[in-house]
Write a protein that holds these residues in place. Structure first.
Motif, PDB file in Angstrom:
ATOM      1  N   LYS A 182       0.831  -1.203   0.000  1.00  0.00           N
ATOM      2  CA  LYS A 182       0.000   0.000   0.000  1.00  0.00           C
ATOM      3  C   LYS A 182       0.866   1.253   0.000  1.00  0.00           C
ATOM      4  N   LEU A 183       0.390   2.247  -0.732  1.00  0.00           N
ATOM      5  CA  LEU A 183       0.963   3.586  -0.710  1.00  0.00           C
ATOM      6  C   LEU A 183      -0.080   4.469  -0.042  1.00  0.00           C
ATOM      7  N   LYS A 184       0.327   5.129   1.050  1.00  0.00           N
ATOM      8  CA  LYS A 184      -0.624   5.903   1.843  1.00  0.00           C
ATOM      9  C   LYS A 184      -0.100   7.303   2.154  1.00  0.00           C
ATOM     10  N   ALA A 185      -1.044   8.158   2.515  1.00  0.00           N
ATOM     11  CA  ALA A 185      -0.747   9.466   3.090  1.00  0.00           C
ATOM     12  C   ALA A 185      -1.609   9.538   4.346  1.00  0.00           C
ATOM     13  N   GLY A 186      -1.032   9.125   5.459  1.00  0.00           N
ATOM     14  CA  GLY A 186      -1.816   9.008   6.688  1.00  0.00           C
ATOM     15  C   GLY A 186      -2.820   7.878   6.544  1.00  0.00           C
ATOM     16  N   GLU A 187      -4.074   8.178   6.784  1.00  0.00           N
ATOM     17  CA  GLU A 187      -5.129   7.165   6.665  1.00  0.00           C
ATOM     18  C   GLU A 187      -5.621   6.998   5.229  1.00  0.00           C
ATOM     19  N   HIS A 188      -5.277   7.936   4.361  1.00  0.00           N
ATOM     20  CA  HIS A 188      -5.722   7.881   2.961  1.00  0.00           C
ATOM     21  C   HIS A 188      -4.870   6.886   2.165  1.00  0.00           C
ATOM     22  N   VAL A 189      -5.515   5.886   1.587  1.00  0.00           N
ATOM     23  CA  VAL A 189      -4.819   4.908   0.746  1.00  0.00           C
ATOM     24  C   VAL A 189      -4.797   5.454  -0.687  1.00  0.00           C
ATOM     25  N   ILE A 190      -3.609   5.712  -1.183  1.00  0.00           N
ATOM     26  CA  ILE A 190      -3.419   6.232  -2.535  1.00  0.00           C
ATOM     27  C   ILE A 190      -3.476   5.102  -3.553  1.00  0.00           C
ATOM     28  N   ALA A 191      -2.811   3.995  -3.229  1.00  0.00           N
ATOM     29  CA  ALA A 191      -2.766   2.840  -4.130  1.00  0.00           C
ATOM     30  C   ALA A 191      -2.558   1.577  -3.306  1.00  0.00           C
ATOM     31  N   GLU A 192      -3.098   0.490  -3.821  1.00  0.00           N
ATOM     32  CA  GLU A 192      -2.942  -0.816  -3.183  1.00  0.00           C
ATOM     33  C   GLU A 192      -2.803  -1.836  -4.298  1.00  0.00           C
ATOM     34  N   MET A 193      -1.695  -2.567  -4.270  1.00  0.00           N
ATOM     35  CA  MET A 193      -1.406  -3.512  -5.354  1.00  0.00           C
ATOM     36  C   MET A 193      -0.312  -4.472  -4.904  1.00  0.00           C
ATOM     37  N   PRO A 194      -0.103  -5.567  -5.654  1.00  0.00           N
ATOM     38  CA  PRO A 194       1.027  -6.444  -5.341  1.00  0.00           C
ATOM     39  C   PRO A 194       2.348  -5.681  -5.527  1.00  0.00           C
ATOM     40  N   LYS A 195       3.384  -6.105  -4.814  1.00  0.00           N
ATOM     41  CA  LYS A 195       4.683  -5.433  -4.908  1.00  0.00           C
ATOM     42  C   LYS A 195       5.206  -5.386  -6.335  1.00  0.00           C
ATOM     43  N   ILE A 196       4.907  -6.401  -7.126  1.00  0.00           N
ATOM     44  CA  ILE A 196       5.361  -6.390  -8.523  1.00  0.00           C
ATOM     45  C   ILE A 196       4.738  -5.219  -9.274  1.00  0.00           C
ATOM     46  N   GLY A 197       3.477  -4.901  -8.966  1.00  0.00           N
ATOM     47  CA  GLY A 197       2.820  -3.746  -9.571  1.00  0.00           C
ATOM     48  C   GLY A 197       3.396  -2.444  -9.059  1.00  0.00           C
ATOM     49  N   ALA A 198       3.706  -2.402  -7.763  1.00  0.00           N
ATOM     50  CA  ALA A 198       4.312  -1.200  -7.188  1.00  0.00           C
ATOM     51  C   ALA A 198       5.673  -0.930  -7.832  1.00  0.00           C
ATOM     52  N   MET A 199       6.447  -1.980  -8.048  1.00  0.00           N
ATOM     53  CA  MET A 199       7.763  -1.822  -8.686  1.00  0.00           C
ATOM     54  C   MET A 199       7.600  -1.233 -10.081  1.00  0.00           C
ATOM     55  N   ARG A 200       6.667  -1.757 -10.822  1.00  0.00           N
ATOM     56  CA  ARG A 200       6.487  -1.310 -12.206  1.00  0.00           C
ATOM     57  C   ARG A 200       5.802   0.057 -12.267  1.00  0.00           C
ATOM     58  N   PHE A 201       4.652   0.208 -11.617  1.00  0.00           N
ATOM     59  CA  PHE A 201       3.815   1.396 -11.772  1.00  0.00           C
ATOM     60  C   PHE A 201       4.265   2.565 -10.906  1.00  0.00           C
ATOM     61  N   ILE A 202       4.430   2.331  -9.619  1.00  0.00           N
ATOM     62  CA  ILE A 202       4.745   3.414  -8.688  1.00  0.00           C
ATOM     63  C   ILE A 202       6.211   3.843  -8.804  1.00  0.00           C
TER      64      ILE A 202
END
Length: 165
Positions: A109-129
């Motif tokens: 998960k990528l968050k800003a406090g309680e707000h979830v910006i993105a939630e995905m498998p780590k493979i997606g985070a590596m590629r997209f984020i």
């Protein structure tokens, strides 16, 4: 080929590509901005490098919270930017080597406090984020080079400057 082997190849090549762009800058360019709404060249180069370093700084976590884990990198010299890129590379390699193929499927998960910006498998985070995001900003930085009349190095093939066009 395992997931990690693929990412290690990409990490090596993308780090080298970023190095070729950043090496063209001089300290005197770091404060330059093409527009009032734009980041300065130093801020943009720093952001590209910090995105590289999110591999080690973010993928080892289940959640990356900007409020807890993010400290903006504010470089003042090109040498500082390159040193952070080099230092981060070794840490990034270690992180990729530490992750199993199963780890790449785990939720991140990528968050800003309680707000979830993105939630995905780590493979997606590596590629997209991480990777797509840094490639986008590195492309912007290559335009900054052009606007500063600094020869642009080829990244995925020769540039007009490489071909003396």
């Amino acid at each position: 080929m395992s997931i990690k082997e693929g990412f290690l190849i990409e990490l090596e090549r993308e780090t080298a590509n970023t190095r070729r762009i950043v090496e063209r800058l001089e300290d005197k360019h770091l404060s330059w901005k093409p527009h009032v709404k734009s980041m300065s060249a130093g801020e943009l180069a720093g952001h590209v490098v910090e995105l590289h370093n999110w591999v080690a700084g973010g993928l080892g976590l289940v959640e990356f919270d900007f409020h807890q884990h993010y400290v903006p990198f504010k470089p003042t010299t090109v040498a500082e930017i390159l040193a952070k890129l080099d230092d981060g590379y070794e840490k990034n390699v270690a992180m990729i080597n530490a992750l199993s193929d199963e780890d790449w499927s785990s939720l991140w998960k990528l968050k800003a406090g309680e707000h979830v910006i993105a939630e995905m498998p780590k493979i997606g985070a590596m590629r997209f984020i991480i990777q797509n995001h840094l490639v986008h900003h590195r492309g912007q930085l290559s335009v900054y080079l052009r606007m500063l009349d600094i020869p642009v190095p080829g990244i995925y093939g020769p540039s007009a400057d490489d071909n003396n066009v």
